[in-house]
Enzyme design. Sequence first.
Site, PDB file in Angstrom:
ATOM      1  N   CYS A   1      13.830   9.944   6.453  1.00 43.03           N
ATOM      2  CA  CYS A   1      13.675   9.755   8.624  1.00 43.03           C
ATOM      3  C   CYS A   1      14.945   9.530   8.760  1.00 43.03           C
ATOM      4  CB  CYS A   1      13.195   8.037   7.791  1.00 43.03           C
ATOM      5  SG  CYS A   1      12.297   7.582   6.970  1.00 43.03           S
TER       6      CYS A   1
ATOM      7  N   LYS B   1       1.026  -1.192  -0.149  1.00 46.04           N
ATOM      8  CA  LYS B   1       0.068   0.124  -0.019  1.00 46.04           C
ATOM      9  C   LYS B   1       1.231   1.223   0.108  1.00 46.04           C
ATOM     10  CE  LYS B   1      -1.567   3.152   1.917  1.00 46.04           C
ATOM     11  NZ  LYS B   1      -1.320   4.327   1.269  1.00 46.04           N
TER      12      LYS B   1
ATOM     13  N   GLU C   1      10.605  15.749  15.213  1.00 48.78           N
ATOM     14  CA  GLU C   1      11.243  15.491  13.677  1.00 48.78           C
ATOM     15  C   GLU C   1      10.235  16.832  12.853  1.00 48.78           C
ATOM     16  OE1 GLU C   1       9.890  11.444  11.760  1.00 48.78           O
ATOM     17  OE2 GLU C   1      11.846  12.189  10.987  1.00 48.78           O
TER      18      GLU C   1
ATOM     19  N   GLU D   1       9.510   1.960  10.878  1.00 49.03           N
ATOM     20  CA  GLU D   1      10.793   2.986  11.048  1.00 49.03           C
ATOM     21  C   GLU D   1       9.697   4.234  10.844  1.00 49.03           C
ATOM     22  OE1 GLU D   1      12.840   6.021   9.796  1.00 49.03           O
ATOM     23  OE2 GLU D   1      13.443   4.811   7.571  1.00 49.03           O
TER      24      GLU D   1
END
Length: 482
Positions: A287, A178, A384, A253
């Site tokens: 990331c 997906k 983040e 992750e």
Amino acid sequence: MPLNPFNIPAAHHLIGGKWTAGRDTLEVRNPSDDTLLTTIARGTNDDINAAVSAAEDARQGEWARMTAVERGRVLSRIGQLVQEHIETLALIEAMDVGKPLTQARADAVALARYMEFYGGAADKVMGHTIPYLDGYTAYTLREPHGVTGHIIPWNYPMQIIGRSVGAALAMGNACVLKPAEDACLTALAFGAMALEAGLPDGALNIITGLGSQAGAALAEHPDIHHISFTGSVATGQIIQAAAAKNVIPVTLELGGKSPQLVFDDADLDRALPFLINAGIQNAGQTCSASSRILVQRSAYAEVVERMSLAYENLRVGPATADASLGPLISAKQKNVVENYLAQATDLTCAAIGKIDPNTPQGGHYVAPALFADVPSDHPLAQQEIFGPVQVIIPFETEEEAVEIANGTDFGLVAAIWTADGARQMRLAKHLRAGQVFINNYGAGGGVELPFGGVGKSGHGREKGFDALYGFSTLKTVAAWHG
Ligand code: ADP
């Protein structure tokens, strides 16, 4: 038409080796100018059910009967096809996600390399024989989980397909992918190349659509046996909860706040490009972006000055113009980043890059911003941002550097810049991160290097040979023969 060289019908899923029309559609817009590119299918529960069922058939059918070496050959053939279409894939990605062409090209090269790596590794994963009781022979078998779900983000679709789907297929799993609603086109192209390479029907199914709909249906599906997710912490928590309900393993992750520690004996000429590129690559939507630069006080003024000069030369422009930075993926993401910048009024902005005045209207452009003297507990030094924002934090001693570096909820990547070999070894042990780089950052993409985090950066490892263990399970056999 450059965006559809594989003749994939618009708004279709890939289920059981067939392009299958979606009932509803979503628009795909170019982040560089907000023009409409195409449409994708908006997957439903029924589509996910069909994909999981096709994967289940595959894992009991032709795909299951293929030997490891045959599986590896199919993956290698996919890799060759990717290699032949690097430029096309790069252009598709640039237009779909706004990534400058050079970076999009690097992603396509990495996808080809992942398929080459996992193609070659497929027949090299072995169990063990175990010294055991008299009269017994005991050994282990490495087996696929079965049907694996892969929910991936929009920032590096090709690389994440390579590391996740590539490793899962190498172990003989049948996959349901997906992709993110904002970045489906290279995933669909990958599906077309997999079919052309002879991947058996149903070994790879692709359902496009919304996270809250198709994503949730996949994560909650009772007939998947493993789920791999890359994305935000909030969604990762939802995925892990869904996996807990079905008691299946999950690989997460979830990004980071990765630091680079610069000591006063570092080779700054070498370090400078890494300090900056690791922060602004893909406009900071990475990331493993290095968003915190920790600098020893005695080198601090020089690093701030040199980074600032470099920032002033950074240019932001449309993806196909191949500037240093492209637009952000969406108006939503631009809004997220601007909200962070609005919290920076108490900080010193050391430098800011420039948006090319000729950028088209409607693109989601943000100028990269560098902040100096940032307290380590400031939101910009803790959270983040997923945009082109870096903070510089001074430190005095090695102990203080480690404390600051380890002082966030995350632990994905860290880098150490120093000529002192003993310090390199010490810090590699003390830093809380899944990967530590010494006098480099990112090591050329690192297809071969196990990758994943600790803390809120997630758990489990993708990339490298070790990923094959995560995408398989171990069966122990003990035979009594007297
Ligand atoms: P972002 O908000 O930046 O898009 P996400 O972590 O939400 O980051 O998205 C990463 C991937 O997770 C995408 O493929 C998205 O569609 C999917 N996703 C989002 N929400 C859910 C959910 N509730 N369940 C399953 N998948 C989801």
